[in-house]
Design an enzyme around this catalytic site. Structure first.
Site: not given
Lengths: 95, 486, 481
Positions: B79, B154, B178
Site C-alpha cells: 500500500k 482505503s 480500511s
C-alpha cells in the site's frame, strides 16, 4: 451543532488551509451536518468514565541514551522543495 | 492453474521445488499488471526493475537451498502509505507525489528480509482517508467484480490487486476498516491485527492510536503467512507490544468444536442489505454445523462508533498532517513573492484533496478551544465504554462474527457528494479499531448481482490465532469462494 | 499610585544527554547546520518518537532535588502550531499530566531567606532554529536549521511570586547553581542551554488581584533578565499612569536598544489544541526509582553552604561564594584538606583566585593552580619558607605557568632566610656600617629601628624572614648596649 462561516474561517486559519468562498459554504454545511449527527454522543452518560487515549495499556517505552548518527544532511534535505546550502529555505516570514 | 492465480502457499512449494522461478512469476505478474492496471488502477507505482532485481535475488537464495521463508520470491504489493526506501511513497496525495523516503517502514523491511518481491505501490484514498479509493490523486480504483463500482477503501488498490490476481498478496492498513471493508467488497481475506502487533514505524500516520498494518490475501492460509511475517515487537514504535508472536499456522486446524461465537444484535440492523444479512447468517450456520456454538451477545454502544471514531481519527489526523507544510519535503505551492503564511495556506490548500481537508477541518474543530471537552474528550470517554462492551462480550464468547459492511460495493461516484453517508458505511468496522481488537474479513457469499459479501470475525486482544482458526474452518466448508472475472 | 510587580518565570533547561529526547541524534552544540538531524527529528512521514530514558532520569533528579511531587503517571501531549522551526507542526510537551507538581527554591533577599514555589516541572522537546539575514521584517527568506529540534528540555514554571527584577535574577542564579550541582544542565545561557521567559504584571500595592500580564522573551543572560524586567515594569507603570491599558502580549527584550518590543504578531489567540500524543505511551514512575534517585542526590548549594559555615567556621558570605558551584566548593575542600586553616584558604580563593579567573573569564575547572599547589604555597607561608608578599608572587607564577610552588620558589631563589647565624652576619654588617643611627637608637630614637629592618631586607633582597630579623635586631641592639 451549527458551524457557521466564521467558524470555518477560524478553523481553516488554525489548520493553515486557504478556502474559496464556495468551499467555506460547503464545509460550513457539511461540518454542520456531520457534527449534528455526532451530537448523539450527548445521550451517553460519561460521568466518571475515564477517557481512552491508548487502546492497549502500555507504559514506559524507552530507548537508551546512545547517539546514532543520522543519514547526513544530504539525505535530510533531499526532498526539500527549496534549500540553500545546508538549510531548508522558506519565504519571508512576516506579512 | 495460471501463475497469477497462485497463492503464497502454492507458489512457495513450486519455488522451493524450483518448478518455477521467482523471476518468471514476477515477469508474468508485471505483464498482467501492464495489461489490466490501466483499467483497474490498482497500482499507483509499478516498480518493475526493483521487482525483477528482488526476484533474481530470491531465486539465488532459493538456489542456495534456503526455502525457509514462505514469502521468498513471492510477488506482493505494498500500500502506498508504507515507506519504501528509494521508491516514492505518495499516500495518493499531491502533497507527497514525488516524496522518496530514505528508509523502509519496519513492516516493509521485514517483508524485504523475508525475500518478498515488491511489484509496486497500490492505490488508496488520500492519506488512507476514505472508504472507496475514489479520493486518490491518481484517480479511482475499480472493483474487479464490477468495474463501475468501488473496491472499498482505503486499501482499495491492495484488495483490488489481490482479487484481480495482480499480485499474490498485499499489505493494507486499517484505521477504521480500511483493510476489512475493501477485502469484503473485493471478495478476499483481509485482517487487521491487534493494535501493537505490527510496527507502525514508517507507516504514514492517519490516526496513530488506531492505525494498524495487516495482510490482504487470497485465502486464510496466505493471510496467516503474511501476518506472521509482519508481526513482531519493534523498539522504534513505542506502541508496539513486546510479546511473543504465536505460530499462526498451528491454528489452521479446521476444528471449531465448542468454540463460542458471539452474535451481537446491534450488528444486524434494520436497513441493512438483506442479502448481506442472509449471507452472514448462513456463514454462522455453517460454523455451527462444524460444532461451534452461537451465543447472543450485546455491544450496546455500537451506534456511537461512527461519531467516536470520526472525532478521534480526524483530531489525530489534523495534527499528524500538520507536518505537510511545504518546508522539508513534498509539495510547495508556487508563488515567488509569497510570505511564509501564504505559502502555508496555499500549499495545504492545493496539496490536499477535498476529503483530507474536510477531515483536517473536522479534527481541528474538535480539538479547538471550547470544543475539546464536548467533542474530543467526550469521544475518548465513549471509546472507553465501547472497549468495555467488548471486554464484557468476550466473557461469553471466543470470537464475534458480524457482517463487515452493511451493504455490498456501491457505484463509483454515488457517495462522494455526501461524506456522512460514506462515513456510515464504517459502522461495523470502526469499533474494532477503537477497542484495538484483531478483526478479519473474508468472503461468505455473493449477492444476486454477483458482488462479494464479507463476514467479519473478531477476537480478543492478541488472539489472532482463534480468529484465523474460525476463518480457516469456515473456508474449508466454502471453497467455492467467488473467483474474480477481471 | 504605588505599584508592585508580580513576576512568574518559565525556565527551559537543556538536559545533559548525549542524544535527543526522541531519536538518536547528537545534542552537541555547534554542529554544522542540519548535521544532527534524522528522519525522526525532521518529522518525515511515518516516523515515530521513542523516549530517551536518561531524559526522564535527569528530570526526576531535578524534580526530587527541588522537592516536587513526582506524578506516578505523566503523559506527553502535542502542542499544535505552525512554524518553520517546528517540523512536525506540533511540539511534544507535557500538558495536563506533567512529571512533577509543586516544589520550591529558596533564595536570599533583603528580608532573609524566601521560598519561591514552583508550579510544575515538565518534559518537552526543543524546536529548531529559523535564521534570516538582517531583521525578520526585512529578510526576504528564512533558513531552517533543525539541529536543536528534539533536544531534551525541562520546563520549570514558578508561581507568580517574585516581586522584583532582583528577586527574579536571584532565583535564576540559585536555580542555575542547583541544576549545575545536579549535573542535569550546564546552565549556559549564551548557548541557550538555560533560557528564561517571564510573565510580568503590576498591581497597586496592597491589592490582591493580578493585572494584565505580558510575556517576556529573549533574555539570554542574568543581566538581561534584570534589565528587561526593570524596563517592562516601568513601561507598564507609565502605561497605566497615562491612563492607557496594558495589552496581553509577548514582548522581546531588544539588547541593542535596551527596550522591550511587542512581537506585533497578527497571530490568532493561541489555540494550541493540546491532546495526548498517541505515538507515546504514559511514563509511570515507581517509588523505587524515585528513592534511588533521592539516595544518589549530591549535596546541594544550601546544604553545602551550611556545612561550610559550621564545619569550617566560615562567614556566611564566604560560604555562599565558595558554594556557588560544586567545582569551586570541591576546590576549596581539597585545599583545606591539605592546609587545614579554612579562613586563610577561603581568603586566598575569594580574593586572589577569583580575581584572576574573573579577569580571564575562566571557570575554576580551567584554572592552572591546583588545590594542592594552593595549599602547598600556604604551607610555605605558614612555616616561614616564604613571606606573604612573596606568596602573592608565587601565586601569580602558579596561575601563569601551572608549576608547583616549591619549584617556583626554588627556581626564583625566593626562599626566605631564616638561619639565625646567616642573618646575624648581615645584621652585624648593617649595624657596623651605620654607627650614627645606632647611636640615635640608643639615645632613645626608637623609630630608627625600622631603618635597620629596611637595610637588612635590602641586603637580603627581601628574602629575610621579617619576624626573625626583628627578633635578632632587638637582641643585638640591646645586648651591645
Amino acid at each position: 451543532m451549527k458551524v457557521d462561516k466564521k467558524d470555518v474561517e477560524y478553523v481553516a486559519m488554525l489548520a493553515r488551509i486557504e478556502l474559496s468562498e464556495e468551499e467555506k459554504e460547503l464545509y460550513s454545511e457539511q461540518l454542520s451536518t456531520i457534527l449534528a449527527f455526532f451530537d448523539r454522543l450527548k445521550e451517553v452518560d460519561t460521568e466518571n468514565v475515564q477517557p481512552t487515549s491508548h487502546v492497549v495499556d502500555l507504559v514506559n517505552a524507552y530507548r537508551s541514551d546512545q547517539v546514532r548518527p543520522g543519514p547526513g544532511v544530504e539525505e535530510v534535505l533531499a526532498n526539500a522543495p527549496d534549500r540553500a546550502q545546508r538549510f531548508f529555505r522558506v519565504p519571508k516570514i512576516l506579512d | 492453474m495460471d501463475l497469477h492465480e497462485e497463492t503464497i502457499q502454492g507458489l512457495h512449494t513450486k519455488l522451493a521445488r524450483r518448478e518455477v522461478s521467482s523471476e518468471e512469476v514476477t515477469r508474468h505478474l508485471l505483464a498482467r499488471i501492464s495489461q489490466l492496471n490501466p483499467e483497474l488502477n490498482a497500482y499507483i507505482t509499478v516498480t518493475e526493475e526493483e521487482a525483477l532485481a528482488q526476484a533474481r535475488e530470491a531465486d539465488q537464495r532459493l538456489a542456495n537451498g534456503d526455502a525457509t521463508s514462505p514469502l521468498c520470491g513471492v510477488p506482493i504489493a505494498i500500500k502506498d502509505n508504507m515507506n519504501t526506501r528509494g521508491v516514492r511513497t505518495t499516500c495518493a496525495s499531491r502533497m507527497l507525489e514525488h516524496f522518496v523516503p530514505p528508509f523502509d517502514a519496519t513492516a516493509v523491511r521485514k517483508l524485504r528480509e523475508a525475500g518478498a518481491v515488491f511489484l509496486g505501490k497500490t492505490n488508496m484514498d488520500e492519506f488512507a482517508m476514505g472508504s472507496s479509493t475514489e479520493h486518490s490523486l491518481f484517480g479511482p480504483c475499480r472493483n474487479p467484480h464490477d468495474h463501475e463500482r468501488v473496491p472499498g477503501g482505503s486499501s482499495g488498490g491492495s484488495a483490488c490487486a489481490v482479487a484481480a490476481d495482480l499480485c499474490i498478496a498485499a499489505t493494507g492498513s486499517d484505521t477504521g476498516g480500511s483493510i476489512r471493508q475493501p477485502a469484503a467488497y473485493c471478495g478476499v481475506v483481509g485482517m487487521k491485527p491487534t493494535y501493537g502487533r505490527v510496527s507502525r514505524f514508517g507507516l504514514v500516520a492517519f490516526a496513530s492510536s488506531l492505525d494498524q498494518i495487516g495482510p490482504i490475501a487470497k485465502d486464510v492460509t496466505d493471510c496467516s503467512l503474511l501476518l506472521q511475517a509482519l508481526c513482531g515487537y519493534d523498539p522504534c514504535d513505542s506502541t508496539s507490544v513486546d510479546s511473543a508472536v504465536p505460530d499462526f499456522a498451528s491454528f489452521l486446524t479446521g476444528d471449531v468444536r465448542g468454540l463460542r461465537i458471539g452474535i451481537p444484535g446491534e450488528y444486524f440492523i434494520e436497513g441493512m442489505d438483506a442479502e448481506v444479512e442472509e449471507a452472514v447468517r448462513n456463514g454462522i450456520r455453517i460454523l455451527e454445523k462444524e460444532g461451534a456454538r452461537p451465543v447472543e451477545i450485546s455491544l450496546p454502544h455500537t451506534a456511537y462508533g461512527i461519531p467516536v471514531y470520526y472525532l478521534i481519527a480526524t483530531a489525530e489526523a489534523s495534527s499528524n498532517l500538520a507536518r505537510y507544510d511545504g518546508v522539508k519535503y513534498g509539495f510547495r505551492a508556487k508563488g515567488a513573492s509569497d510570505t511564509l503564511r501564504q505559502m502555508y495556506h496555499r500549499t495545504r490548500s492545493e496539496g490536499f484533496g477535498a476529503e483530507v481537508k474536510r477531515r483536517i477541518m473536522l479534527g481541528t474543530y474538535a480539538l479547538s478551544s471550547g470544543y475539546y471537552d464536548a467533542y474530543y474528550r467526550k469521544a475518548q470517554q465513549v471509546c472507553t465504554l465501547i472497549r468495555q462492551d467488548f471486554v464484557e462480550a468476550f466473557q461469553h464468547c471466543d470470537v464475534i462474527v458480524t457482517p463487515t459492511v452493511p451493504s455490498p460495493a456501491f457505484p463509483i461516484g454515488e457517495k462522494t457528494g455526501d461524506p456522512l453517508q460514506m462515513y456510515l458505511l464504517d459502522i461495523f468496522t470502526t469499533t474494532v479499531n477503537l477497542a484495538g481488537l484483531p478483526g478479519l474479513s473474508m468472503p461468505c457469499g455473493t449477492t444476486s448481482g454477483g458482488l462479494p459479501v464479507g463476514m467479519q470475525i473478531l477476537g480478543r486482544h492478541f488472539d489472532e490465532g482463534t480468529v484465523l482458526k474460525t476463518a480457516f474452518a469456515f473456508e474449508q466448508q466454502t471453497l467455492t469462494t467467488s473467483k474474480t472475472q477481471a | 499610585m504605588e505599584y508592585e510587580a508580580v513576576i512568574g518565570l518559565e525556565i527551559h533547561a537543556q538536559l545533559l544527554t548525549e542524544s535527543k529526547i526522541f531519536c538518536g541524534c547528537s545534542t552537541q552544540f555547534g554542529a554544522e547546520p542540519n548535521e544532527n538531524t534524522c528522519p525522526v527529528c525532521t518529522g518525515m512521514p511515518g516516523v515515530l518518537p521513542v523516549l530517551n530514558r536518561r531524559v526522564v532520569e535527569l528530570a526526576l533528579r531535578t524534580a526530587v532535588a527541588l522537592k516536587g511531587e513526582i506524578a506516578p503517571r505523566s503523559v506527553f501531549a502535542r502542542k499544535n502550531y505552525f512554524y518553520p522551526d517546528l517540523p512536525k507542526g506540533y511540539q511534544i510537551s507535557q500538558f495536563e499530566a506533567p512529571l512533577s507538581l509543586g516544589g520550591y527554591v529558596e533564595i536570599e533577599g533583603d528580608g532573609g531567606t524566601r521560598r519561591v514555589c514552583l508550579t510544575r516541572i515538565h518534559l518537552e522537546e526543543d524546536a529548531g532554529k529559523l535564521v534570516y539575514e538582517g531583521t525578520m521584517e526585512k529578510a526576504d527568506a528564512g533558513y531552517v536549521d533543525l539541529n536543536r529540534t528534539g533536544v531534551p528540555l525541562i520546563e520549570i514554571v514558578t508561581e507568580p511570586e517574585l516581586r522584583s527584577p532582583e528577586e527574579a535574577a536571584a532565583f535564576l542564579r540559585k536555580l542555575r547553581s542547583i541544576l549545575r550541582y545536579l549535573e542535569v544542565c550546564d546552565g549556559n545561557m549564551e548557548q541557550g542551554s538555560l533560557r528564561c521567559d517571564a510573565n510580568v504584571s503590576i498591581r497597586p500595592v496592597g491589592s490582591e488581584g493580578l493585572g494584565v500580564r505580558t510575556e517576556m522573551k529573549n533574555m539570554n543572560s542574568f543581566r538581561f533578565v534584570e534589565h528587561a524586567l526593570e524596563y517592562e515594569i516601568q513601561r507598564q507603570i507609565a502605561t497605566l499612569d497615562d491612563g492607557e491599558k496594558i495589552i496581553q502580549e509577548t514582548r522581546l527584550w531588544d539588547t541593542s536598544k535596551n527596550v522591550t518590543m511587542s512581537m506585533r504578531s497578527k497571530e490568532e489567540a493561541h489555540d494550541y489544541r493540546y491532546f495526548p500524543d498517541p505515538d507515546l505511551v504514559p511514563v509511570e514512575i515507581d517509588s523505587t526509582w524515585v528513592e534511588e534517585i533521592r539516595g544518589n542526590l549530591p549535596e546541594l548549594p544550601d546544604e553545602k553552604e551550611n556545612r561550610f559555615v559550621e564545619a569550617y567556621e566560615l562567614p556566611i558570605e564566604d560560604a555562599r561564594t565558595l558554594t556557588a558551584t560544586a567545582e569551586l566548593a570541591d576546590y576549596f575542600e581539597k585545599a583545606v584538606a591539605r592546609f587545614p586553616q579554612a579562613k586563610k584558604v577561603s581568603n586566598w580563593i575569594l580574593t586572589e583566585l577569583l580575581r584572576e579567573l574573573n579577569r580571564d573569564e575562566r571557570e575554576i575547572g580551567g584554572c592552572a593552580v591546583t588545590p594542592e599547589h594552593l595549599s602547598g604555597m600556604l604551607a610555605m607561608i605558614e612555616d616561614g619558607s616564604i613571606s606573604g608578599k612573596i606568596g602573592k608572587q608565587v601565586f601569580e607564577e602558579m596561575y601563569r605557568t601551572g608549576k608547583e610552588p616549591q619549584a617556583i620558589v626554588k627556581e626564583k631563589g625566593w626562599v626566605q632566610i631564616q638561619d639565625s647565624s646567616e642573618l646575624a652576619g648581615v645584621i652585624d654588617h648593617v649595624l657596623v656600617s651605620h654607627p650614627d643611627e645606632v647611636s640615635k637608637y640608643r639615645a632613645g630614637k626608637e623609630k630608627v629601628f625600622g631603618f635597620f629592618v629596611g637595610q637588612v631586607m635590602k641586603a637580603t633582597r627581601g628574602q629575610a624572614n621579617p619576624k626573625r630579623v626583628n627578633e635578632l635586631l632587638r637582641e643585638k641592639l640591646q645586648s651591645d648596649n
